[in-house]
Design a protein around this motif. Structure first.
Motif, short mmCIF file in Angstrom:
data_model
loop_
_atom_site.label_atom_id
_atom_site.label_comp_id
_atom_site.label_asym_id
_atom_site.label_seq_id
_atom_site.Cartn_x
_atom_site.Cartn_y
_atom_site.Cartn_z
N GLY A 190 0.79 -1.22 0.00
CA GLY A 190 0.00 0.00 0.00
C GLY A 190 0.82 1.26 0.00
N GLY A 191 2.13 1.18 0.21
CA GLY A 191 2.99 2.35 0.18
C GLY A 191 3.27 2.82 -1.23
N SER A 192 3.80 4.04 -1.35
CA SER A 192 4.02 4.62 -2.67
C SER A 192 5.04 3.85 -3.49
N SER A 193 6.12 3.39 -2.84
CA SER A 193 7.14 2.64 -3.57
C SER A 193 6.64 1.24 -3.93
N HIS A 194 5.83 0.66 -3.06
CA HIS A 194 5.21 -0.63 -3.37
C HIS A 194 4.33 -0.49 -4.62
N ALA A 195 3.56 0.60 -4.70
CA ALA A 195 2.72 0.84 -5.87
C ALA A 195 3.58 1.09 -7.11
N ALA A 196 4.69 1.82 -6.95
CA ALA A 196 5.58 2.07 -8.10
C ALA A 196 6.19 0.77 -8.60
N ARG A 197 6.53 -0.14 -7.69
CA ARG A 197 7.06 -1.43 -8.09
C ARG A 197 6.03 -2.21 -8.90
N HIS A 198 4.78 -2.13 -8.48
CA HIS A 198 3.72 -2.83 -9.21
C HIS A 198 3.57 -2.24 -10.62
#
Length: 500
Positions: free
Chosen positions: A472-480
Motif C-alpha cells: 500500500g505504500g508509494s514505492s510498493h505501488a511504483a514497483r507494481h
C-alpha cells in the motif's frame, strides 16, 4: 546463458562501483523478483579497469550467485580502457560505451522474450542498443531524485547559463528544489570546459530517450524534484519518461534481520553496546573517503573539545605509488596507521568515550544501533538512505561526485541534517572549530535548535521510508507499475530476440 521461452528476461547493465552495482542487484532481489510475476534476470558484468575493483566485483558476484535466487551473471568480454580521458566521469561513460557490441550480443544470445535492458545512470547512451533490438530501456538512477531533476534540466541550464556556475550572480534554478547555491553543484559540472561536464549534459539528454527511469528514492522522500519531473518542468516542451520511485532499496543485513548466533559480533558493535542511547556521533566517509594529515588533526581537535562520545572510521591514503589514482576514480583507502595519523596522546585522552576504527566497519549495523545519535557522513546516497531508514540525523561533509548537491538537499529541503561549512576551494577542508560546533549541534549540545529540528525531521523520514515500501505504500505501488510495464514490454513481438 539461454532462458526458457516462458519466462521473460530482464537484462541489467550496472556500473562496477559498489554503490551502483549493489543498488541495482538489490532492486532485482527485493523488487523485480518479488510478487507473483517473475523474470529471468541476467546481470551483465563489465570487467572494471583496475584489479582492486575487479576483486571487489567478483566478491559481490560470488556472494549473490550463492544466494539461491535466480540471478545469472554474464561476464562481458574485456575492452581496452580509454587512455586519453580527461576526468573520472568521462572515463566511466566512455569505458561503458565501448561495451556496446558486447551488450548487444549478450541480449541477442538470450533467445527469449526480453522485458527490458536496465542501464546504469552512466550507461544511458546504450538506449541505442536497446532501440536497435526493439527492446525497452530503463535508466537506473542510483542517486537522488534531485540529481535526476538536475541532469534532465542540465541541457536547458547549458543554454541559459553562459558563464561558469561559480560565476553565477545568485542561485541556480533547478525545478523542484529550493534555490541552489552554485557551491552546491555536483563536482562533474563545476567546470564547463571539462569533458566531464559535456558528458553530464549528454547523459541528461539521453535519459529522455529511455522507456522509463527507475529511481532509488520515494515519492514522499523527494516530492519536489519528482513532481517537477512528472509535471514537465525539467525539460520544457517535452514529456520525460515515467519515473518509478521504488526505494529505499537497501541491503540492510543484520541491521534489519535477526543476527545469526554463530556470527561473531563486530568490535565496533560491542563498543556501542556499552554506550548510552543516542550518545555517540558516528563519523564515516564511504568506501573512497580519506583525509590528509592536516585534516585529521582538525578532526581530532574537534572531537576532543566537543566532549561527545564518538565512533570514527579513519582510513589511510590509497596505495597508489604514482599518486594519480585509478583511471575511474575508484582508488580505495587503506587501513590507517593510527600511530602515524593521530596526534600523541589523543587515544589516551579520549579513552572510554571514543573509538577510532582504522579499517572497514559495518556501517549499516552501526547506524541501526540505538547508541548512535548522529552521523557525520560524506553524503553518498546509499549512506543517506541507511541513515534515514534508522532515523539518524546527519552532518553532511561532501567530498566528491554529487555529494555537495546531496548535502544541500539534506539541509535545505529535507531538514534532516545540520549544516557543516566545507571549504570547497581547499579540497573540502573543515576547520576544527566548525566541526566542533556542528557535532555539538547535531548531538543537541546546549539544546541546539538546529539539532532538535534535524532529529525530528530524521524521525519523520524514517517513517516515510518504511511506509513507502510496505504493501500500500508509494514505492510498493511504483514497483507494481514497473512490473506491469516490464511484462507489457516482454509481450511485445519485437522483444522476442533471436540469435539469427
Amino acid at each position: 546463458m539461454m532462458a526458457t521461452a516462458a519466462t521473460p528476461a530482464l537484462v541489467l547493465l550496472p556500473e562496477w562501483g559498489t554503490g551502483h552495482l549493489m543498488s541495482m542487484v538489490e532492486s532485482c532481489k527485493r523488487v523485480l523478483l518479488g510478487g507473483g510475476r517473475k523474470f529471468f534476470i541476467t546481470v551483465l558484468v563489465m570487467r572494471p579497469p583496475t584489479d582492486e575493483a575487479t576483486s571487489e566485483v567478483e566478491a559481490h558476484v560470488r556472494r549473490e550467485a550463492a544466494s539461491g535466487l535466480d540471478i545469472r551473471f554474464h561476464r562481458l568480454p574485456p575492452v581496452e580502457p580509454p587512455a586519453d580521458a580527461a576526468g573520472v566521469e568521462e572515463f566511466i561513460a566512455r569505458y561503458i560505451q565501448l561495451h556496446a557490441p558486447h551488450v548487444r550480443d549478450a541480449v541477442v544470445g538470450l533467445g527469449c522474450p526480453v522485458a527490458a535492458l536496465v542501464l546504469d545512470m552512466f550507461a544511458a547512451p546504450m538506449v541505442d542498443v536497446a532501440r536497435n533490438l526493439g527492446v525497452p530501456s530503463y535508466v537506473f538512477m542510483s542517486s537522488t531524485g534531485a540529481l535526476l531533476a538536475l541532469m534532465l534540466h542540465l541541457p536547458v541550464l547549458h543554454e541559459l547559463v553562459t558563464v561558469e556556475f561559480d560565476e553565477v550572480d545568485g542561485e541556480v534554478d533547478v525545478p523542484g528544489l529550493p534555490p541552489l547555491p552554485p557551491t552546491s553543484m555536483p563536482c562533474p559540472v563545476v567546470d564547463k570546459k571539462s569533458p566531464n561536464y559535456t558528458w553530464f549534459v549528454q547523459l541528461g539528454e539521453r535519459y529522455m530517450d529511455a522507456t522509463g527511469i527507475i529511481a532509488n528514492t520515494a515519492d514522499e522522500l523527494e516530492p519536489g524534484p519528482l513532481a517537477a519531473i512528472a509535471n514537465g518542468q525539467c525539460v520544457p516542451g517535452r514529456t520525460a519518461p515515467p519515473v518509478y520511485p521504488i526505494g529505499p532499496v537497501l541491503s540492510l543485513g543484520s541491521g534489519n534481520t535477526k543476527k545469526d548466533s554463530s556470527e561473531p559480533t563486530h568490535e565496533c558493535i560491542r563498543w556501542l553496546d556499552a554506550q548510552p542511547p543516542a550518545s555517540v556521533v558516528f563519523l564515516c566517509f564511504g568506501s573512497m573517503g580519506w583525509f590528509e594529515a592536516p585534516q585529521v588533526m582538525e578532526i581530532t581537535a574537534a572531537l576532543e573539545r566537543s566532549g561527545h562520545r564518538f565512533l570514527w572510521v579513519l582510513r589511510g591514503p590509497p596505495a597508489t605509488e604514482s599518486g594519480a589514482g585509478a583511471p575511474d576514480g575508484s582508488e580505495h583507502p587503506t587501513d590507517a596507521n593510527l600511530d602515524e595519523l593521530l596526534p600523541g596522546g589523543f587515544l589516551d585522552r579520549t579513552k572510554g568515550r571514543g573509538l577510532v576504527w582504522p579499517k572497514w566497519a559495518p556501517q549499516k549495523d552501526i547506524l541501526a544501533h540505538p547508541a548512535v545519535g548522529g552521523f557525520v557522513t560524506h553524503g553518498g546516497w546509499n549512506s543517506v538512505l541507511e541513515s534515514l531508514w534508522h532515523g539518524v540525523p546527519m552532518a553532511p561533509w561532501p567530498l566528491y561526485a554529487e555529494q555537495h548537491l546531496n548535502a544541500f538537499e539534506l539541509v535545505a529541503d529535507m531538514g534532516v541534517a545540520v549544516p557543516l561549512k566545507v571549504d570547497r576551494k581547499r579540497d573540502n577542508f573543515v576547520e576544527a572549530a566548525e566541526l566542533e560546533r556542528t557535532v555539538r549541534s547535531l548531538m543537541m549540545g546546549g539544546g541546539s535548535e538546529e539539532g532538535t529540528k534535524a532529529r525530528e525531521k530524521a524521525a519523520e523520514k524514517k517513517a516515510v521510508c518504511r511506509n513507502a515500501v510496505v504493501d500500500g505504500g508509494s514505492s510498493h505501488a511504483a514497483r507494481h507499475r514497473l512490473s506491469e510495464a516490464l511484462h507489457q514490454g516482454a509481450a511485445h513481438p519485437k522483444t522476442r530476440i533471436n540469435a539469427a
